[in-house]
Design a protein around this motif. Structure first.
Motif, mmCIF file in Angstrom:
data_model
loop_
_atom_site.group_PDB
_atom_site.id
_atom_site.type_symbol
_atom_site.label_atom_id
_atom_site.label_comp_id
_atom_site.label_asym_id
_atom_site.label_seq_id
_atom_site.Cartn_x
_atom_site.Cartn_y
_atom_site.Cartn_z
ATOM 1 N N ALA A 222 44.687 36.201 42.625
ATOM 2 C CA ALA A 222 43.691 35.192 42.969
ATOM 3 C C ALA A 222 43.507 34.189 41.836
ATOM 4 O O ALA A 222 43.313 32.991 42.074
ATOM 5 N N GLY A 223 43.606 34.680 40.606
ATOM 6 C CA GLY A 223 43.427 33.794 39.467
ATOM 7 C C GLY A 223 44.529 32.768 39.298
ATOM 8 O O GLY A 223 44.344 31.772 38.577
ATOM 9 N N LEU A 224 45.656 32.971 39.955
ATOM 10 C CA LEU A 224 46.757 32.021 39.830
ATOM 11 C C LEU A 224 46.555 30.757 40.660
ATOM 12 O O LEU A 224 47.071 29.700 40.313
ATOM 13 N N VAL A 225 45.829 30.892 41.768
ATOM 14 C CA VAL A 225 45.681 29.775 42.703
ATOM 15 C C VAL A 225 44.312 29.133 42.497
ATOM 16 O O VAL A 225 43.281 29.758 42.753
ATOM 17 N N ARG A 226 44.323 27.909 42.046
ATOM 18 C CA ARG A 226 43.063 27.222 41.739
ATOM 19 C C ARG A 226 42.186 27.109 42.981
ATOM 20 O O ARG A 226 42.634 26.681 44.037
ATOM 21 N N GLY A 227 40.934 27.543 42.831
ATOM 22 C CA GLY A 227 39.985 27.436 43.929
ATOM 23 C C GLY A 227 40.042 28.563 44.939
ATOM 24 O O GLY A 227 39.342 28.517 45.953
ATOM 25 N N SER A 228 40.861 29.586 44.695
ATOM 26 C CA SER A 228 40.944 30.694 45.645
ATOM 27 C C SER A 228 39.674 31.541 45.584
ATOM 28 O O SER A 228 38.925 31.505 44.608
ATOM 29 N N GLU A 229 39.450 32.315 46.635
ATOM 30 C CA GLU A 229 38.319 33.240 46.637
ATOM 31 C C GLU A 229 38.835 34.666 46.765
ATOM 32 O O GLU A 229 39.801 34.925 47.493
ATOM 33 N N TYR A 230 38.204 35.570 46.042
ATOM 34 C CA TYR A 230 38.647 36.962 45.963
ATOM 35 C C TYR A 230 37.569 37.873 46.535
ATOM 36 O O TYR A 230 36.379 37.711 46.244
ATOM 37 N N HIS A 231 38.003 38.836 47.350
ATOM 38 C CA HIS A 231 37.066 39.812 47.894
ATOM 39 C C HIS A 231 37.653 41.211 47.758
ATOM 40 O O HIS A 231 38.812 41.446 48.100
ATOM 41 N N LEU A 232 36.835 42.138 47.277
ATOM 42 C CA LEU A 232 37.214 43.538 47.168
ATOM 43 C C LEU A 232 36.523 44.312 48.279
ATOM 44 O O LEU A 232 35.290 44.289 48.389
ATOM 45 N N LEU A 233 37.310 44.989 49.107
ATOM 46 C CA LEU A 233 36.761 45.822 50.165
ATOM 47 C C LEU A 233 36.614 47.249 49.637
ATOM 48 O O LEU A 233 37.609 47.942 49.386
ATOM 49 N N ARG A 234 35.385 47.667 49.456
ATOM 50 C CA ARG A 234 35.110 49.006 48.936
ATOM 51 C C ARG A 234 35.530 50.065 49.942
ATOM 52 O O ARG A 234 35.235 49.964 51.128
ATOM 53 N N GLY A 235 36.267 51.050 49.464
ATOM 54 C CA GLY A 235 36.704 52.148 50.306
ATOM 55 C C GLY A 235 37.998 51.888 51.058
ATOM 56 O O GLY A 235 38.560 52.811 51.646
ATOM 57 N N ALA A 236 38.477 50.652 51.039
ATOM 58 C CA ALA A 236 39.715 50.328 51.744
ATOM 59 C C ALA A 236 40.918 50.687 50.889
ATOM 60 O O ALA A 236 40.863 50.634 49.656
ATOM 61 N N GLY A 237 42.025 51.013 51.545
ATOM 62 C CA GLY A 237 43.268 51.286 50.856
ATOM 63 C C GLY A 237 44.183 50.078 50.865
ATOM 64 O O GLY A 237 43.723 48.929 50.795
ATOM 65 N N HIS A 238 45.467 50.335 51.004
ATOM 66 C CA HIS A 238 46.460 49.256 50.965
ATOM 67 C C HIS A 238 46.519 48.484 52.283
ATOM 68 O O HIS A 238 47.039 47.371 52.306
ATOM 69 N N LEU A 239 45.964 49.068 53.348
ATOM 70 C CA LEU A 239 46.032 48.433 54.666
ATOM 71 C C LEU A 239 44.630 48.260 55.258
ATOM 72 O O LEU A 239 44.244 48.955 56.214
ATOM 73 N N PRO A 240 43.839 47.318 54.757
ATOM 74 C CA PRO A 240 42.499 47.114 55.316
ATOM 75 C C PRO A 240 42.470 46.820 56.811
ATOM 76 O O PRO A 240 41.495 47.190 57.483
ATOM 77 N N PRO A 241 43.501 46.162 57.400
ATOM 78 C CA PRO A 241 43.461 45.993 58.857
ATOM 79 C C PRO A 241 43.478 47.311 59.624
ATOM 80 O O PRO A 241 43.136 47.336 60.810
ATOM 81 N N VAL A 242 43.856 48.393 58.955
ATOM 82 C CA VAL A 242 43.867 49.716 59.570
ATOM 83 C C VAL A 242 42.575 50.464 59.285
ATOM 84 O O VAL A 242 41.928 50.982 60.196
ATOM 85 N N ASP A 243 42.183 50.539 58.011
ATOM 86 C CA ASP A 243 41.029 51.380 57.698
ATOM 87 C C ASP A 243 39.707 50.618 57.655
ATOM 88 O O ASP A 243 38.649 51.236 57.691
ATOM 89 N N GLN A 244 39.737 49.277 57.622
ATOM 90 C CA GLN A 244 38.513 48.479 57.695
ATOM 91 C C GLN A 244 38.756 47.197 58.502
ATOM 92 O O GLN A 244 38.568 46.080 57.996
ATOM 93 N N PRO A 245 39.162 47.314 59.771
ATOM 94 C CA PRO A 245 39.500 46.113 60.549
ATOM 95 C C PRO A 245 38.331 45.164 60.758
ATOM 96 O O PRO A 245 38.524 43.935 60.743
ATOM 97 N N ALA A 246 37.131 45.691 60.960
ATOM 98 C CA ALA A 246 35.987 44.815 61.192
ATOM 99 C C ALA A 246 35.670 43.993 59.950
ATOM 100 O O ALA A 246 35.407 42.781 60.040
#
Length: 262
Positions: A222-246
């Motif tokens: 995220a730090g490489l792309v100027r103006g990007s936004e970063y979000h950390l999903l707590r409890g999610a693994g490598h595949l958030p669309p599987v374990d945290q789809p909502a």
């Protein structure tokens, strides 16, 4: 389900939503297919043209003889979008799909107006680990990487509850040649300098329990792309669309709204 007949390759893809809607394109992780996004797409705002596809060597797409180059995977995405007459899409890539996303944005900004980089980085791992994985699959098949992959992809709790079983099966169904081909592509990929040149709107998503692309690595992306936004999903693994789809769909939908894509 549809097939794009490219000059040297058939790519399997699916479209949902109106063809006149703003396009959002999805690229999946190594060893999986377009079903990675099944739980997310119904939760997105209506009116979007949702396009997902199987990378070469995966799912219903052709399986060329390995090894593959990352440039070939990027070119596949480029040709698919040209085939579908897509311009100014939001391209969503997870892990290997995130590498494709970065490469496509660098090459064809006329196709990509914004990126979503989930659980990925400009360079993932080191070449030797990918070559070791290729050797293991060549010798023992996909079973050689199944259990270690589940441990990297999903939290201990998720696995203890048995939710990883279906995804293990999908990994085992991946053609070994396609898996090995894409491992070679990842081994040779390094987008640190090209990605740092990008300035387009970018959403970067990490999972706190990700054993493949840990949060610190994704935050660095995220730090490489100027103006990007970063979000950390707590409890999610490598595949958030599987374990945290909502949660994933909420982040994506909010980003699409913020950049005026819906």
């Amino acid at each position: 389900m549809s097939i794009a007949y490219l000059p040297d390759l058939r790519l399997h893809y699916r479209e949902d939503g109106p063809k006149s809607g703003p396009a959002v394109v999805f690229a999946h992780a190594l060893g999986l297919d377009l079903t990675l996004w099944d739980a997310v797409l119904p939760l997105l705002p209506p009116g979007l043209r949702l396009i997902r596809y199987d990378l070469r060597g995966h799912g219903g797409s052709d399986v060329p003889t390995p090894p593959y180059a990352m440039g070939a995977l990027v070119r596949d995405a480029e040709r698919l979008l040209d085939h579908l007459a897509v311009k100014d899409c939001v391209f969503v890539g997870l892990s290997l799909g995130g590498l494709v996303t970065q490469g496509l944005a660098v090459k064809r900004l006329d196709l990509v107006r914004a990126m979503v980089l989930s659980n990925t980085a400009p360079r993932i791992g080191i070449a030797t680990q990918w070559h070791d994985r290729i050797a293991a699959v060549a010798a023992q098949g996909m079973e050689a990487v199944a259990q270690p992959t589940m441990e990297r992809w999903f939290s201990r709790r998720f696995r203890a509850e048995g939710h990883d079983a279906a995804w293990r099966d999908r990994l085992l169904a991946c053609p070994p040649a396609g898996y090995m081909g894409c491992c070679a592509a990842i081994a040779g990929a390094d987008f640190y300098t090209p990605t740092a040149s990008l300035t387009l709107p970018t959403l970067v998503i990490a999972g706190s329990e990700d054993g493949s692309t840990p949060p610190d690595l994704v935050r660095e992306t995220a730090g490489l792309v100027r103006g990007s936004e970063y979000h950390l999903l707590r409890g999610a693994g490598h595949l958030p669309p599987v374990d945290q789809p909502a949660a994933f769909a909420t982040l994506l939908g909010t980003f699409l709204d913020r950049i005026g894509h819906i």
